[in-house]
Design a protein around this motif. Structure first.
Motif, PDB file in Angstrom:
ATOM      1  N   TYR A  15      -2.739  -6.466   5.951  1.00  0.00           N
ATOM      2  CA  TYR A  15      -1.959  -6.969   4.827  1.00  0.00           C
ATOM      3  C   TYR A  15      -0.522  -6.457   4.919  1.00  0.00           C
ATOM      4  O   TYR A  15      -0.243  -5.323   4.510  1.00  0.00           O
ATOM      5  N   CYS A  17       2.766  -5.918   3.250  1.00  0.00           N
ATOM      6  CA  CYS A  17       2.871  -5.843   1.799  1.00  0.00           C
ATOM      7  C   CYS A  17       4.159  -5.159   1.356  1.00  0.00           C
ATOM      8  O   CYS A  17       4.852  -4.494   2.139  1.00  0.00           O
ATOM      9  N   ARG A  34       8.584  -1.905   2.305  1.00  0.00           N
ATOM     10  CA  ARG A  34       7.599  -2.765   2.958  1.00  0.00           C
ATOM     11  C   ARG A  34       6.794  -1.951   3.963  1.00  0.00           C
ATOM     12  O   ARG A  34       7.314  -1.053   4.621  1.00  0.00           O
ATOM     13  N   TYR A  36       2.408  -2.052   5.874  1.00  0.00           N
ATOM     14  CA  TYR A  36       1.212  -2.860   6.056  1.00  0.00           C
ATOM     15  C   TYR A  36      -0.012  -1.958   5.912  1.00  0.00           C
ATOM     16  O   TYR A  36       0.034  -0.756   6.187  1.00  0.00           O
ATOM     17  N   ARG A 174      -4.776 -12.921  -1.031  1.00  0.00           N
ATOM     18  CA  ARG A 174      -3.663 -12.174  -1.599  1.00  0.00           C
ATOM     19  C   ARG A 174      -4.120 -10.778  -1.992  1.00  0.00           C
ATOM     20  O   ARG A 174      -5.275 -10.578  -2.399  1.00  0.00           O
ATOM     21  N   ARG A 176      -3.122  -7.946  -4.690  1.00  0.00           N
ATOM     22  CA  ARG A 176      -2.340  -7.733  -5.916  1.00  0.00           C
ATOM     23  C   ARG A 176      -2.954  -6.561  -6.676  1.00  0.00           C
ATOM     24  O   ARG A 176      -3.978  -6.719  -7.347  1.00  0.00           O
ATOM     25  N   HIS A 194       1.810  -5.744  -3.433  1.00  0.00           N
ATOM     26  CA  HIS A 194       1.585  -7.179  -3.259  1.00  0.00           C
ATOM     27  C   HIS A 194       1.639  -7.499  -1.768  1.00  0.00           C
ATOM     28  O   HIS A 194       2.577  -7.064  -1.074  1.00  0.00           O
ATOM     29  N   GLY A 195       0.647  -8.233  -1.289  1.00  0.00           N
ATOM     30  CA  GLY A 195       0.635  -8.575   0.125  1.00  0.00           C
ATOM     31  C   GLY A 195      -0.142  -9.843   0.395  1.00  0.00           C
ATOM     32  O   GLY A 195      -0.769 -10.417  -0.500  1.00  0.00           O
TER      33      GLY A 195
END
Length: 250
Positions: A15, A17, A34, A36, A174, A176, A194-195
């Motif tokens: 992800y 994210c 940012r 992952y 997603r 969240r 969020h990703g």
């Protein structure tokens, strides 16, 4: 008749994210970065081809007490102490992997299922930059939300009081997630992730590793950098309490 559980997501997954924090007092301060994250099955942890293994390792020493033979054994031990037995059900973990010999997971999440696939609980494992670890056992509602008292010193700018409202629905296409800290007489502090899901292929991992080199080191460095900025703004530091129990439940 029990409802049919949702189909199992294909694992492992990656992800990319965005992580955001918003502080509203004593002055507003917001940050975004940012990174992952991996979503993995604890019973089938991914093992990369040998030349790529420095880019993603999952070690039991990096979670809970660090003394169990596997992350799954450590989680099962934590759950047993709180009267929870998954009867061998599946557990999915969302976390940073160890990258180039370094790992830092501010928050690791475990979605714990029974043999029939139903979600029984969520475990939120928190790490601070002082080397401390603390796990919360959460019984979430249909929206993935649970409330738990804060029992662990995380930021030097918050005392150990108040409670968290965590919204932790299982990741799908997603990701969240949100964590909201409520303290008496203070506006809330909010963190969110969020990703978007990606298949955990070698090309995807290489792209993410190139885009976010030393990803976990960057996370811990960013926490310290923003802490220094807040200190220079005059935000008072809260004293760190003595050693606390590494576990909590609600």
């Amino acid at each position: 008749m029990n409802p049919t559980p949702p189909p199992r997501p294909r694992l492992p997954a990656l992800y990319p994210c965005t992580v955001s924090h918003v502080r509203r007092a004593p002055s507003r301060y917001a940050l975004r970065h940012r990174t992952y994250l991996w979503l993995v099955d604890l019973d089938r942890l991914p093992v990369l081809p040998r030349p790529l293994r420095p880019l993603a390792r999952f070690r039991a020493a990096d979670h809970f007490t660090g003394r169990s033979p596997s992350i799954r054994a450590a989680l099962d031990g934590f759950l047993a102490e709180h009267g929870v037995d998954l009867d061998g059900g599946r557990v999915t973990m969302l976390a940073h992997a160890r990258v180039l010999g370094h790992v830092f997971n501010p928050l690791t999440l475990y979605w714990c299922h029974g043999p029939d696939g139903t979600l029984r609980c969520v475990v939120a494992e928190v790490h601070n930059t002082y080397g401390g670890r603390h796990a919360y056992l959460l019984h979430t509602d249909a929206a993935g939300t649970a409330t738990v008292g804060k029992d662990f010193y995380v930021s030097p700018f918050f005392p150990v009081d108040g409670h968290y409202e965590m919204r932790l629905p299982p990741p799908g296409e997603r990701l969240r997630l949100s964590v909201r800290l409520e303290r008496p007489g203070n506006p809330p502090f909010t963190a969110a992730v969020h990703g978007t899901r990606r298949e955990a292929t070698v090309p995807t991992l290489l792209r993410l590793a190139a885009r976010h080199p030393f990803s976990t080191l960057a996370v811990s460095a960013a926490i310290r950098f923003h802490g220094i900025r807040l200190l220079l703004r005059g935000l008072p530091v809260q004293p760190r309490p003595g050693h606390r129990s590494p576990e909590s439940a609600t």
